[in-house]
Design an enzyme around this catalytic site. Structure first.
Site, short mmCIF file in Angstrom:
data_model
loop_
_atom_site.label_atom_id
_atom_site.label_comp_id
_atom_site.label_asym_id
_atom_site.label_seq_id
_atom_site.Cartn_x
_atom_site.Cartn_y
_atom_site.Cartn_z
N CYS A 187 0.87 -1.19 0.00
CA CYS A 187 0.00 0.00 0.00
C CYS A 187 0.90 1.24 0.00
CB CYS A 187 -0.85 -0.01 1.26
SG CYS A 187 0.19 0.02 2.74
N HIS B 160 5.37 -5.07 8.75
CA HIS B 160 5.35 -6.46 9.21
C HIS B 160 5.64 -7.42 8.07
CE1 HIS B 160 2.91 -5.63 13.11
NE2 HIS B 160 4.21 -5.66 13.34
N HIS C 216 3.62 1.83 11.66
CA HIS C 216 2.45 1.62 12.55
C HIS C 216 2.22 2.77 13.50
CE1 HIS C 216 3.99 -2.49 11.56
NE2 HIS C 216 2.74 -2.59 11.18
N CYS D 120 2.51 5.90 8.89
CA CYS D 120 1.65 6.13 7.74
C CYS D 120 0.74 7.33 8.00
CB CYS D 120 0.79 4.89 7.47
SG CYS D 120 -0.40 5.17 6.14
N GLU E 186 0.07 -0.61 16.20
CA GLU E 186 -0.73 0.58 15.85
C GLU E 186 -1.64 0.97 17.01
OE1 GLU E 186 -2.93 0.52 12.08
OE2 GLU E 186 -4.35 1.91 12.99
N CYS F 26 -8.34 1.87 6.40
CA CYS F 26 -7.76 2.59 5.26
C CYS F 26 -8.21 1.99 3.93
CB CYS F 26 -6.24 2.60 5.37
SG CYS F 26 -5.51 1.04 4.94
N SER G 242 1.01 -9.76 10.55
CA SER G 242 0.43 -8.65 9.79
C SER G 242 -1.09 -8.69 9.93
CB SER G 242 0.84 -8.79 8.31
OG SER G 242 -0.09 -8.12 7.49
N SER G 243 -1.63 -7.65 10.55
CA SER G 243 -3.07 -7.62 10.82
C SER G 243 -3.87 -7.70 9.53
CB SER G 243 -3.41 -6.33 11.59
OG SER G 243 -4.80 -6.17 11.67
N SER H 226 1.83 -5.42 3.42
CA SER H 226 3.27 -5.32 3.65
C SER H 226 4.04 -6.42 2.92
CB SER H 226 3.56 -5.36 5.16
OG SER H 226 2.80 -6.37 5.78
S1 SF4 Z 1 -2.82 2.50 7.25
FE1 SF4 Z 1 -1.43 0.74 7.09
S2 SF4 Z 1 -2.32 -0.56 5.52
FE2 SF4 Z 1 -3.30 1.45 5.33
S3 SF4 Z 1 -2.12 2.62 3.81
FE3 SF4 Z 1 -1.24 3.06 5.81
S4 SF4 Z 1 0.41 1.56 6.12
FE4 SF4 Z 1 -0.92 0.81 4.49
#
Ligand code: SF4
Length: 325
Positions: free
Chosen positions: A24, A53, A87, A109, A139, A208, A236-237, A280
């Site tokens: 992502c 992750h 995270h 992020c 997170e 997201c 990884s969730s 990830s």
């Molecule tokens: S919140 Fe996590 S999964 Fe969503 S874009 Fe950001 S890093 Fe990627």
């Protein structure tokens, strides 16, 4: 691009490749931050916890001179940066870094930072705050750690919503982890709304776009195949959620770190399989899985696209400057 080999002696297998899958925008940015920091400041660059992750990503960065640390105390002050993972981190972490005069770069992020800001804004308005998320996930630790202990109540199920203390007269709001199951969260939010009809709802979904799109794609694919392979790490969730979504659609789903983890016995007599990857997981690992399938079956590859993605996040300003010749 992966090209299957046509070998008539092998059994046929229809392979539905989910799109979007894998990296992502937040993961791309976090990895770019580390790579760019290595270019600018040279090795070692320190990263607190796994930057994302995925073991493959972590090991390839280690090979380039990144040192992963559990705690800030393991990173020395000086010119080599300490990077915070995608995270996010509790507020106490940058505060400790500042007191130790560490040079830090934040790879949180932006969509996680958005949730941090929402929680802070509710807190400033005196609202009681509910976080929907998984206990112990970095997170969640980071989001809860934006506020003083006790300011946020964590729930991860409808049962936990029922156990929340009754309305105490304060306004109430909820925020969520970004990588939850869209369907489960909808049910938990419905339970929250039943108990607290005036609860403040996030103005924009906290789950997201990448999590939602990957779940959409695998849900549709799972309805059309007999089995699903999710490429991603066990911790990884969003990868775990992809596996769950597929299972709920009645598919035998397996989460594998790479092709070596495939449980071939679960694919006996299976004639169609979908392949996806958590946010990830690098595409190279997906390719490895496709090659492993190709080695055993004559595969017919099709792509199922649930959404087009064009999201990209800029690097922190300090890393955008050109490197001096
Ligand atoms: S919140 Fe996590 S999964 Fe969503 S874009 Fe950001 S890093 Fe990627």
């Amino acid at each position: 691009m992966f090209q299957p080999k046509a070998t008539p002696s092998k059994p046929p297998l229809r392979v539905v490749l989910c799109a979007p899958r894998g990296f992502c925008a937040g993961v791309v940015r976090a990895i770019d931050i580390v790579e760019r920091a290595l270019q600018i400041y040279g090795a070692p660059v320190y990263v607190r916890h796994e930057i994302v992750h995925n073991r493959f990503v972590v090991d390839s960065l280690k090979a380039k001179g990144v040192v992963f640390v559990k705690e800030l105390s393991e990173a020395p002050p000086g010119a080599h940066p300490v990077i915070f993972s995608a995270h996010g981190v509790p507020k106490a972490v940058p505060e400790e870094a500042k007191s130790r005069k560490l040079f830090t770069i934040d790879a949180t992020c932006p969509l996680v930072t958005k949730v941090h800001r929402e929680a802070l804004s509710h807190f400033k308005r005196g609202r009681r705050i509910i976080l929907i998320g998984h206990l112990g996930h970095p997170e969640v630790i980071g989001t809860m750690g934006q506020l003083p202990p006790g300011a946020v109540s964590l729930v991860s199920s409808i049962e936990e919503v029922e156990r929340l203390a009754p309305d105490d007269g304060r306004a109430i709001a909820y925020v969520t982890q970004t990588t939850l199951s869209v369907d489960d969260t909808r049910d938990i939010v419905a339970a929250l709304k039943r108990r607290f009809p005036k609860i403040h709802v996030p103005p924009m979904e906290d789950i997201c776009y990448a999590t939602a799109n990957r779940q959409d794609a695998v849900k549709t694919a799972a309805r059309r195949v007999e089995a699903v392979i999710v490429v991603g790490a066990a911790n990884s969730s969003n990868s775990q959620r992809l596996r769950e979504v597929a299972e709920r659609e009645g598919c035998a789903a397996q989460l594998v770190a790479d092709e070596r983890g495939i449980d071939w016995s679960a694919l006996t007599n299976v004639r169609s399989v979908a392949v996806t990857a958590g946010a990830s997981a690098p595409e190279a690992l997906v390719k490895g899985v496709l090659e492993a399938l190709d080695a055993r079956y004559t595969i017919r590859l099709e792509t199922l696209t649930a959404a087009a993605e064009s999201m990209a996040f800029p690097l922190p300003r300090a890393l955008r400057e050109p490197i001096a010749p």
